[in-house]
Design a protein around this motif. Structure first.
Motif, PDB file in Angstrom:
ATOM      1  N   ARG A 427       0.838  -1.199   0.000  1.00 46.06           N
ATOM      2  CA  ARG A 427       0.000   0.000   0.000  1.00 46.06           C
ATOM      3  C   ARG A 427       0.875   1.252   0.000  1.00 46.06           C
ATOM      4  O   ARG A 427       1.826   1.351   0.787  1.00 46.06           O
ATOM      5  CB  ARG A 427      -0.909   0.007   1.224  1.00 46.06           C
ATOM      6  N   PRO A 428       0.598   2.211  -0.871  1.00 43.30           N
ATOM      7  CA  PRO A 428       1.369   3.459  -0.852  1.00 43.30           C
ATOM      8  C   PRO A 428       1.238   4.166   0.488  1.00 43.30           C
ATOM      9  O   PRO A 428       0.263   3.983   1.231  1.00 43.30           O
ATOM     10  CB  PRO A 428       0.730   4.279  -1.981  1.00 43.30           C
ATOM     11  N   ALA A 429       2.224   4.995   0.798  1.00 43.15           N
ATOM     12  CA  ALA A 429       2.200   5.758   2.045  1.00 43.15           C
ATOM     13  C   ALA A 429       0.991   6.698   2.069  1.00 43.15           C
ATOM     14  O   ALA A 429       0.505   7.137   1.024  1.00 43.15           O
ATOM     15  CB  ALA A 429       3.492   6.555   2.200  1.00 43.15           C
ATOM     16  N   GLU A 430       0.516   7.008   3.265  1.00 45.95           N
ATOM     17  CA  GLU A 430      -0.666   7.855   3.394  1.00 45.95           C
ATOM     18  C   GLU A 430      -0.446   9.225   2.763  1.00 45.95           C
ATOM     19  O   GLU A 430      -1.372   9.809   2.183  1.00 45.95           O
ATOM     20  CB  GLU A 430      -1.036   8.009   4.871  1.00 45.95           C
ATOM     21  N   LEU A 433      -1.127   8.839  -0.862  1.00 45.03           N
ATOM     22  CA  LEU A 433      -2.551   8.679  -1.135  1.00 45.03           C
ATOM     23  C   LEU A 433      -3.285  10.013  -1.004  1.00 45.03           C
ATOM     24  O   LEU A 433      -4.196  10.314  -1.793  1.00 45.03           O
ATOM     25  CB  LEU A 433      -3.155   7.644  -0.186  1.00 45.03           C
ATOM     26  N   GLU A 434      -2.896  10.810  -0.016  1.00 44.12           N
ATOM     27  CA  GLU A 434      -3.506  12.132   0.130  1.00 44.12           C
ATOM     28  C   GLU A 434      -3.180  13.009  -1.075  1.00 44.12           C
ATOM     29  O   GLU A 434      -4.022  13.790  -1.539  1.00 44.12           O
ATOM     30  CB  GLU A 434      -3.013  12.793   1.413  1.00 44.12           C
ATOM     31  N   GLN A 435      -1.963  12.860  -1.584  1.00 46.98           N
ATOM     32  CA  GLN A 435      -1.586  13.633  -2.763  1.00 46.98           C
ATOM     33  C   GLN A 435      -2.366  13.182  -3.991  1.00 46.98           C
ATOM     34  O   GLN A 435      -2.815  14.000  -4.799  1.00 46.98           O
ATOM     35  CB  GLN A 435      -0.081  13.485  -3.018  1.00 46.98           C
ATOM     36  N   LEU A 436      -2.556  11.871  -4.137  1.00 48.73           N
ATOM     37  CA  LEU A 436      -3.301  11.355  -5.290  1.00 48.73           C
ATOM     38  C   LEU A 436      -4.730  11.871  -5.299  1.00 48.73           C
ATOM     39  O   LEU A 436      -5.324  12.050  -6.367  1.00 48.73           O
ATOM     40  CB  LEU A 436      -3.293   9.824  -5.275  1.00 48.73           C
ATOM     41  N   ALA A 437      -5.298  12.102  -4.122  1.00 53.26           N
ATOM     42  CA  ALA A 437      -6.662  12.618  -4.049  1.00 53.26           C
ATOM     43  C   ALA A 437      -6.761  14.043  -4.580  1.00 53.26           C
ATOM     44  O   ALA A 437      -7.865  14.518  -4.878  1.00 53.26           O
ATOM     45  CB  ALA A 437      -7.153  12.566  -2.608  1.00 53.26           C
ATOM     46  N   LYS A 438      -5.628  14.729  -4.733  1.00 54.69           N
ATOM     47  CA  LYS A 438      -5.617  16.111  -5.215  1.00 54.69           C
ATOM     48  C   LYS A 438      -5.409  16.210  -6.724  1.00 54.69           C
ATOM     49  O   LYS A 438      -5.352  17.314  -7.266  1.00 54.69           O
ATOM     50  CB  LYS A 438      -4.511  16.899  -4.500  1.00 54.69           C
ATOM     51  N   LEU A 439      -5.277  15.075  -7.386  1.00 57.45           N
ATOM     52  CA  LEU A 439      -5.046  15.096  -8.833  1.00 57.45           C
ATOM     53  C   LEU A 439      -6.216  15.743  -9.564  1.00 57.45           C
ATOM     54  O   LEU A 439      -7.378  15.423  -9.293  1.00 57.45           O
ATOM     55  CB  LEU A 439      -4.864  13.671  -9.361  1.00 57.45           C
ATOM     56  N   PRO A 440      -5.944  16.621 -10.513  1.00 55.43           N
ATOM     57  CA  PRO A 440      -7.037  17.152 -11.339  1.00 55.43           C
ATOM     58  C   PRO A 440      -7.484  16.097 -12.344  1.00 55.43           C
ATOM     59  O   PRO A 440      -6.733  15.167 -12.660  1.00 55.43           O
ATOM     60  CB  PRO A 440      -6.379  18.343 -12.047  1.00 55.43           C
ATOM     61  N   PRO A 441      -8.691  16.174 -12.853  1.00 55.42           N
ATOM     62  CA  PRO A 441      -9.138  15.214 -13.876  1.00 55.42           C
ATOM     63  C   PRO A 441      -8.246  15.287 -15.111  1.00 55.42           C
ATOM     64  O   PRO A 441      -7.802  16.360 -15.511  1.00 55.42           O
ATOM     65  CB  PRO A 441     -10.569  15.675 -14.190  1.00 55.42           C
ATOM     66  N   ALA A 465      -0.341   3.054  -8.274  1.00 55.37           N
ATOM     67  CA  ALA A 465      -0.937   4.322  -7.834  1.00 55.37           C
ATOM     68  C   ALA A 465      -2.160   4.668  -8.676  1.00 55.37           C
ATOM     69  O   ALA A 465      -3.141   5.222  -8.164  1.00 55.37           O
ATOM     70  CB  ALA A 465       0.102   5.443  -7.925  1.00 55.37           C
ATOM     71  N   ALA A 466      -2.131   4.316  -9.969  1.00 52.37           N
ATOM     72  CA  ALA A 466      -3.273   4.596 -10.839  1.00 52.37           C
ATOM     73  C   ALA A 466      -4.516   3.839 -10.395  1.00 52.37           C
ATOM     74  O   ALA A 466      -5.638   4.270 -10.659  1.00 52.37           O
ATOM     75  CB  ALA A 466      -2.931   4.236 -12.287  1.00 52.37           C
ATOM     76  N   GLY A 467      -4.315   2.699  -9.723  1.00 54.46           N
ATOM     77  CA  GLY A 467      -5.459   1.979  -9.190  1.00 54.46           C
ATOM     78  C   GLY A 467      -6.186   2.772  -8.115  1.00 54.46           C
ATOM     79  O   GLY A 467      -7.379   2.559  -7.880  1.00 54.46           O
ATOM     80  N   TYR A 468      -5.485   3.701  -7.473  1.00 62.86           N
ATOM     81  CA  TYR A 468      -6.097   4.532  -6.437  1.00 62.86           C
ATOM     82  C   TYR A 468      -6.718   5.796  -7.031  1.00 62.86           C
ATOM     83  O   TYR A 468      -7.815   6.186  -6.633  1.00 62.86           O
ATOM     84  CB  TYR A 468      -5.060   4.903  -5.376  1.00 62.86           C
ATOM     85  N   HIS A 469      -6.026   6.436  -7.982  1.00 64.84           N
ATOM     86  CA  HIS A 469      -6.591   7.691  -8.505  1.00 64.84           C
ATOM     87  C   HIS A 469      -7.469   7.478  -9.737  1.00 64.84           C
ATOM     88  O   HIS A 469      -8.299   8.319 -10.052  1.00 64.84           O
ATOM     89  CB  HIS A 469      -5.489   8.716  -8.794  1.00 64.84           C
ATOM     90  N   GLU A 536       1.851  24.470 -12.324  1.00 64.29           N
ATOM     91  CA  GLU A 536       1.420  25.009 -11.037  1.00 64.29           C
ATOM     92  C   GLU A 536       1.593  23.906 -10.005  1.00 64.29           C
ATOM     93  O   GLU A 536       1.067  22.806 -10.169  1.00 64.29           O
ATOM     94  CB  GLU A 536      -0.031  25.445 -11.139  1.00 64.29           C
ATOM     95  N   LEU A 537       2.328  24.192  -8.953  1.00 60.61           N
ATOM     96  CA  LEU A 537       2.557  23.206  -7.905  1.00 60.61           C
ATOM     97  C   LEU A 537       1.260  22.936  -7.150  1.00 60.61           C
ATOM     98  O   LEU A 537       0.595  23.856  -6.678  1.00 60.61           O
ATOM     99  CB  LEU A 537       3.629  23.700  -6.936  1.00 60.61           C
ATOM    100  N   ILE A 538       0.915  21.638  -7.041  1.00 56.36           N
ATOM    101  CA  ILE A 538      -0.274  21.231  -6.293  1.00 56.36           C
ATOM    102  C   ILE A 538       0.092  20.717  -4.911  1.00 56.36           C
ATOM    103  O   ILE A 538      -0.511  21.085  -3.911  1.00 56.36           O
ATOM    104  CB  ILE A 538      -1.049  20.145  -7.063  1.00 56.36           C
ATOM    105  N   ASP A 539       1.132  19.864  -4.860  1.00 49.98           N
ATOM    106  CA  ASP A 539       1.486  19.247  -3.582  1.00 49.98           C
ATOM    107  C   ASP A 539       2.902  18.691  -3.700  1.00 49.98           C
ATOM    108  O   ASP A 539       3.369  18.357  -4.795  1.00 49.98           O
ATOM    109  CB  ASP A 539       0.516  18.127  -3.228  1.00 49.98           C
ATOM    110  N   GLN A 540       3.566  18.594  -2.569  1.00 49.87           N
ATOM    111  CA  GLN A 540       4.935  18.080  -2.566  1.00 49.87           C
ATOM    112  C   GLN A 540       5.161  17.253  -1.309  1.00 49.87           C
ATOM    113  O   GLN A 540       4.833  17.680  -0.201  1.00 49.87           O
ATOM    114  CB  GLN A 540       5.937  19.229  -2.627  1.00 49.87           C
ATOM    115  N   THR A 541       5.665  16.034  -1.512  1.00 50.37           N
ATOM    116  CA  THR A 541       6.072  15.187  -0.392  1.00 50.37           C
ATOM    117  C   THR A 541       7.562  14.929  -0.518  1.00 50.37           C
ATOM    118  O   THR A 541       8.226  15.435  -1.432  1.00 50.37           O
ATOM    119  CB  THR A 541       5.304  13.854  -0.400  1.00 50.37           C
ATOM    120  N   ARG A 542       8.063  14.119   0.374  1.00 42.63           N
ATOM    121  CA  ARG A 542       9.500  13.829   0.346  1.00 42.63           C
ATOM    122  C   ARG A 542       9.911  13.159  -0.950  1.00 42.63           C
ATOM    123  O   ARG A 542      10.993  13.417  -1.473  1.00 42.63           O
ATOM    124  CB  ARG A 542       9.857  12.942   1.536  1.00 42.63           C
ATOM    125  N   ASN A 543       9.040  12.308  -1.491  1.00 42.57           N
ATOM    126  CA  ASN A 543       9.416  11.519  -2.664  1.00 42.57           C
ATOM    127  C   ASN A 543       8.781  11.986  -3.966  1.00 42.57           C
ATOM    128  O   ASN A 543       9.321  11.733  -5.044  1.00 42.57           O
ATOM    129  CB  ASN A 543       9.037  10.046  -2.447  1.00 42.57           C
TER     130      ASN A 543
END
Length: 671
Positions: A427-430, A433-441, A465-469, A536-543
């Motif tokens: 399972r991807p890190a939380e 997953l939170e970042q994937l929820a912010k993907l635009p269509p 990851a595509a299975g989640y978004h 345009e930056l949407i979100d940034q995590t460590r990876n």
């Protein structure tokens, strides 16, 4: 015990064993994925995990389409923006359909996959139970047959490739076919059509197995019930029309991809050695099935056990032998010689067979026949026993089958493999997953993108990851690649060039995910990503950094890339054929985007002498630029006939749909 109670007891037993087989992931079914213990080498584990991560992501997409948006089954879930990209590998429609309800309830790809693994095993066992009980009318016989078929170690210890051995519906189709011929009821015709349709949703391997088994048994039924064919004809026609149309919907796109893209071919066929079917070897049905099936076959020599006046064992023994012969490299018969697999001799005449490799997977159909004959073996053993003794014998046989499957030593000695599974965290890190929820269509571009060197290292994670978004992705993990994937990779490698960014945006990519932990990214995209008019930056995590790729005006008019004036440089060609390179440049204004579907176009190459008439027009299939921004250059090579007379010519490229518009031209010196 009544038939109803026996069926319920069998269903509960099979469900319990299915859960036991997947016990390694049940402690955290939304986080863990199963890994066969047989893959003890790290390199094999990585390869298997790569396959499985891809399957989990793609299966979630298909299950989501079935449960939420059936119209999206053809959408580019992977390999975007290719049309019907599933034709480059396995479509997983059968598994996606089984996973539709689990996905609808959970929206969790890993939990959906684990549910499908358990349900597929259970369905296989129940299908064989139904077939065996229909013929033997014996609960003990059907119970053991279902155990042998549904819980073969090779079915349990390869969860990543469920589609490769999904042949449960073949058993249902064999049952429905006989019932239709014997009873001539419309409900049996409907059951046969549904069973055949469900089997068509599995991989080509088991569809081919169904064709061999079902074709042989079907010929027996036609001969046996020849006198009743006039009454059966409307029902058979209805089944044939439904199945034929359904087969074209499922398999026809593969043939179109093969023709249009020039892929899906040239694979070596992996077949088994005939000796491997012996107990203790890799294709073995197992000691218990081997012994019981032998008893069941010998029992037939004593005379038929009829239902509706029929005993199917002779016909199915012949069908099983043909399938066995097709699955092996060659068959040596003392005194007669050696006979190669029919698939090696007549296989070229089967459409699409040159795209498949592991034809040894037909062995699952052979094991189906062994399990079915085992039911008669059990019947012959217990029918004359007192009820309690027969029940005890059935319990002992069931325990023996379970031990043969799940005990490591017994499994190795009977099947040369083990059914053990271990779980690994997938399972991807939380934060991801939170970042994937912010993907635009819109389509997602994961970077770095490398379809060859990065297939195992990059693509599985992108597709999981595509299975989640559930948005389309450029990533592709299949047996084949079309020419479009190379074009997309070229555009990503041109970044931070802004023209390449506009072309990618025109192709429907609305976001970029940059995976910093992978080599190949570095800092080369920094200046591009800081440009406010492009990203345009949407979100940034460590990876992972997530950017929105901003849209720009787009046109689908081929006039936007036309370059009819021959460039100054000349090409040189010699008859009879040569590859001529044509160059394109995007005009001022909106970015060109190839109209959907993006496929190789039929083009015309027209040769003319600058001072004379046209020499010849040649047609070819060519992938024109998928997208081209203003001032951006692209080129294509077309293999064409070359004029036999030396001299200077102009070669003009035109779309067959627009023969009046020259897209590109080139001076060519013919030597």
């Amino acid at each position: 015990m009544s038939p109803r109670a026996g069926g319920i007891a069998a269903a509960l037993l099979y469900l319990g064993l299915s859960l036991f087989a997947s016990r390694a992931v049940l402690v955290a079914p939304s986080e863990l994925l199963p890994l066969p213990v047989r893959h003890e080498k790290p390199s094999l584990q990585r390869l298997y995990q790569a396959d499985q991560d891809f399957v989990v992501g793609n299966m979630a997409r298909v299950a989501g389409a079935f449960s939420l948006e059936p119209s999206r089954l053809d959408d580019p879930g992977l390999c975007a923006p290719m049309d019907r990209p599933y034709t480059l590998g396995e479509h997983m429609f059968g598994e996606g359909l089984i996973g539709a309800v689990p996905y609808l309830v959970t929206r969790d790809p890993i939990l959906t996959f684990n549910s499908v693994v358990i349900l597929s095993t259970w369905i296989s066992a129940m299908a064989m139970y139904a077939l065996a009980f229909y013929w033997t009318r014996s609960i003990p016989a059907a119970l053991i047959a279902g155990l042998l078929f549904g819980f073969h170690p090779h079915r349990i210890n390869n969860p990543a490739h469920l589609f490769g051995f999904g042949n449960a519906w073949t058993a249902v189709a064999l049952l429905a076919a006989h019932s239709l011929f014997a009873q001539r009821r419309w409900r049996d015709a409907a059951l046969l059509a549904v069973a055949l349709g469900l089997q068509l949703l599995e991989s080509f391997y088991q569809v081919l197995g169904l064709a061999i088994l079902g074709g042989t048994y079907g010929a027996f039924l036609l001969a046996r019930y020849a006198q009743t064919l006039p009454a059966l004809l409307p029902k058979l026609l209805a089944v044939g029309v439904f199945v034929g149309g359904f087969a074209w919907l499922v398999l026809g796109p593969y043939l179109e991809t093969q023709e249009v893209w020039g892929v899906l071919g040239g694979r070596n066929r992996l077949l088994a050695a005939a000796i491997n079917y012996l107990p203790g070897r890799s294709a073995s049905p197992g000691w218990i099935a081997f012994v019981l099936a032998t008893i069941g076959l010998l029992d037939r020599l004593r005379g038929p056990r009829t239902r509706d006046g029929d005993d199917p064992r002779v016909a199915l023994a012949l069908a099983g032998f043909l399938l066995f012969w097709c699955s092996v490299l060659s068959l040596r018969i003392p005194g007669l010689g050696t006979f190669p697999s029919p698939l090696l001799t007549i296989g070229a005449s089967i459409p699409g067979i040159n795209a498949v490799r592991v034809l040894a997977a037909l062995q699952f159909g052979v094991w189906l026949i062994f399990a079915f004959f085992s039911a008669y073996g059990v019947l012959a053993l217990v029918e004359h026993m007192p009820r309690r003794v027969g029940a005890a014998m059935t319990v002992l046989l069931a325990i023996a089958v379970a031990l043969q499957t799940f005990h490591p030593t017994l499994s190795l000695r009977s099947f040369a493999t083990r059914a053990d599974l271990v779980g690994y965290a997938a399972r991807p890190a939380e934060a991801e997953l939170e970042q994937l929820a912010k993907l635009p269509p819109g389509a997602v571009l994961d970077l770095p993108l490398d379809f060859k060197r990065g297939k195992i290292r990059l693509m599985p994670g992108y597709l999981l990851a595509a299975g989640y978004h559930r948005e389309p992705v450029a990533a592709c993990y299949n047996s084949f690649l079309s020419g479009l994937q190379a074009k997309i990779q070229q555009l990503t490698e041109a970044l931070p060039n802004r023209r390449a960014a506009r072309a990618l945006s025109a192709l429907g990519f609305t976001s970029i995910r940059i995976h910093h932990r992978h080599r190949g990214i570095g800092t080369r995209l920094d200046s591009f990503l800081e440009a406010p008019d492009y990203t345009e930056l949407i979100d940034q995590t460590r990876n992972v950094s997530l950017y929105r790729l901003l849209p720009h005006p787009v046109t689908e008019d081929f006039a936007a890339i036309a370059n009819p004036t021959p460039p100054g440089s000349r090409a040189v060609a010699s008859p009879p054929t040569a590859g001529v390179i044509f160059r394109f440049v995007g005009s001022e204004g909106p970015t060109f985007r190839h109209p959907d579907p993006i496929l190789p176009s039929e083009v015309i190459v027209r040769w003319r002498n600058p001072a004379g008439p046209t020499w010849k027009e040649t047609k070819a299939l060519v992938l024109l630029p998928p997208a081209l921004a203003s001032g951006q250059h692209a080129q294509v090579q077309v293999n064409v006939d070359v004029p036999p007379e030396p001299g200077l010519y102009v070669a003009e490229l035109l779309r067959a749909e627009e023969p009046g518009r020259v897209l590109a031209s080139r001076h060519v010196t013919v030597r």
